[in-house]
Design a protein around this motif. Structure first.
Motif, PDB file in Angstrom:
ATOM      1  N   LEU A  26      38.873  42.171  37.340  1.00 22.68           N
ATOM      2  CA  LEU A  26      39.482  40.725  36.729  1.00 22.68           C
ATOM      3  C   LEU A  26      39.060  39.512  37.410  1.00 22.68           C
ATOM      4  O   LEU A  26      39.020  38.494  36.870  1.00 22.68           O
ATOM      5  N   ILE A  27      38.995  39.833  39.077  1.00 25.52           N
ATOM      6  CA  ILE A  27      38.299  38.616  39.651  1.00 25.52           C
ATOM      7  C   ILE A  27      37.104  38.199  39.063  1.00 25.52           C
ATOM      8  O   ILE A  27      36.672  36.838  38.881  1.00 25.52           O
ATOM      9  N   ARG A  30      36.582  36.303  35.689  1.00 29.08           N
ATOM     10  CA  ARG A  30      37.140  34.686  35.731  1.00 29.08           C
ATOM     11  C   ARG A  30      35.887  33.832  36.069  1.00 29.08           C
ATOM     12  O   ARG A  30      35.782  33.004  35.870  1.00 29.08           O
ATOM     13  N   GLU A  31      35.165  34.626  37.002  1.00 28.41           N
ATOM     14  CA  GLU A  31      33.786  33.918  37.660  1.00 28.41           C
ATOM     15  C   GLU A  31      32.716  34.024  36.721  1.00 28.41           C
ATOM     16  O   GLU A  31      32.074  33.124  36.608  1.00 28.41           O
ATOM     17  N   ALA A  34      34.573  37.492  31.175  1.00 25.77           N
ATOM     18  CA  ALA A  34      35.132  39.117  30.898  1.00 25.77           C
ATOM     19  C   ALA A  34      33.800  39.947  30.219  1.00 25.77           C
ATOM     20  O   ALA A  34      33.857  40.926  30.443  1.00 25.77           O
TER      21      ALA A  34
END
Length: 397
Positions: A26-27, A30-31, A34
């Motif tokens: 999930l981290i 965001r970077e 998805a």
């Protein structure tokens, strides 16, 4: 120094490895977006519940009794719900079950914990067939039992009967099985179950007390072409069945399931009472009242599980053609892949560099392998295969 139980602090500080990888994903999403993170870590169903589930919820809430549906039920589950489920199980599996054979639980995990707490006397051992769901060891220890681990036959991922026989002793209270199996997808055959039942009956007679079989069955309906799942109580009378609707009708967040204690189980009334008592001690009473009714109305239904067959075929055929060693899944939505290097953690870390996420299975008592959860989109599986190909080339497969 903290005046707290050290084991509880450790358990709360070290999370389940699949959830840790999921949170990392999930981290990363965001970077990098998805769509660029290929996450095969968590067994979260990717297909919606069958339409009857939401229809049933609306019908219950809109009924004249809708305002009272959120009230407490009887501790072991609403009587009408247990009557309905018992009739469904009797019809589906050809063995007679009644409402007082069922204890409605907050999912299969609660059911397992109730069984361990109900059965465990000081020093009692519970045999775990590897590979097994990571939390089994914790559930057994936390509820007063001693886990004894039996490795599988790594050629077939069926139980190693010689190793199982060696593991059973005078303090064995129960054997825990999970078929279809998380993480391997293996299904115990009728031949395996016949041999297992014969062994348990012989050992129970030798030691002069029942040896129970606890069957954890959340994947019972997720079965692929060419495979069938035998009904274990047909093979062994002293079977306790733990079931969850999390996977079959895609309701993992609703936490609803049951423990089934058939009338043929040794000391039936006492075992059932002990499970009710365990639920009382653990606080697993009054499972969600709305979803008790939903489970009763929808028992025997499944979500559209065809995507799991599609994804399984793509993955298994694709990975084996690349040179990977894989266990052919007969059910579930998991595939077990042998790491191309002895330390599967190293292989998983290398895949993670490509944002391809899956866990090693050390915590499943199966070191050297990895679990691929293919309960995802087919597009994601297709995007992952070239990365697996690149990794295969890197490792010289």
């Amino acid at each position: 120094m903290s005046n707290l139980p050290e084991n509880m602090v450790q358990l709360g500080s070290r999370r389940n490895i699949m959830r840790e990888i999921r949170e990392y994903g999930l981290i990363r999403a965001r970077e990098v977006g998805a769509e660029n993170v290929l996450d095969f870590s968590l067994g979260n169903p990717s297909v919606p519940p069958p339409p009857q589930v939401n229809d049933t919820i609306r019908a219950i809430l809109d009924s004249p009794q809708g305002d009272s549906i959120h009230a407490y039920t009887t501790a072991q589950g609403d009587l009408a719900v247990r009557e309905s489920l018992a009739a469904s199980l009797t019809r589906r599996f050809g063995m007679h079950y009644g409402p007082d054979d069922l204890y409605i639980t907050v999912g299969a995990a609660a059911g397992l914990c109730c069984c361990f707490r109900a059965l465990a006397c000081p020093g009692d051992e519970f045999v775990l067939m590897a590979p097994y769901f990571t939390e089994y060891d914790i559930f057994v220890r936390g509820n007063g039992g001693i886990p004894v681990v039996v490795p599988p036959d790594y050629d077939t991922f069926q139980p190693d009967m010689k190793a199982l026989e060696a593991a059973i002793g005078p303090k064995t209270k129960a054997l825990v099985v999970n078929s279809p199996n998380n993480p391997s997808g293996a299904i115990y055959s009728a031949e395996t179950l016949t041999a297992m039942a014969d062994l348990l009956r012989r050992k129970a007679a030798e030691y002069g007390h029942p040896i129970y079989l606890i069957s954890d069955e959340p994947y019972r309906e997720i079965v692929f072409q060419g495979f069938t799942v035998p009904w274990i109580p047909n093979f062994y009378d002293d079977t306790l069945v733990c079931y969850s609707y999390s996977k079959s009708i895609s309701l993992p967040g609703e936490r609803i399931g049951y423990v089934l204690v058939g009338e043929k189980v040794a000391e039936h009334k006492a075992v059932y009472a002990a499970i009710c008592g365990a639920g009382r001690v653990l606080g697993y009473v009054n499972a969600p009242s709305l979803f008790q009714r939903v489970a009763a109305a929808c028992d025997g239904l499944t979500s559209d599980l065809s995507i799991y067959q599609t994804n399984r075929d793509l993955l298994y055929n694709g990975l084996t053609s690349m040179g990977y060693t894989c266990v052919e899944p007969g059910g579930t939505f998991y595939l077990l892949l042998k790491s191309p290097v002895p330390d599967a953690n190293e292989f998983c870390k290398r895949a993670q560099a490509y944002d391809l996420l899956f866990p090693p299975t050390d915590d499943f008592a199966c070191p050297g392998w990895c679990r691929i959860a293919f309960c995802t989109t087919t597009e994601q599986v297709q995007k992952a295969l070239p990365i697996f190909k690149k990794l295969a080339e890197e490792y010289g497969l």
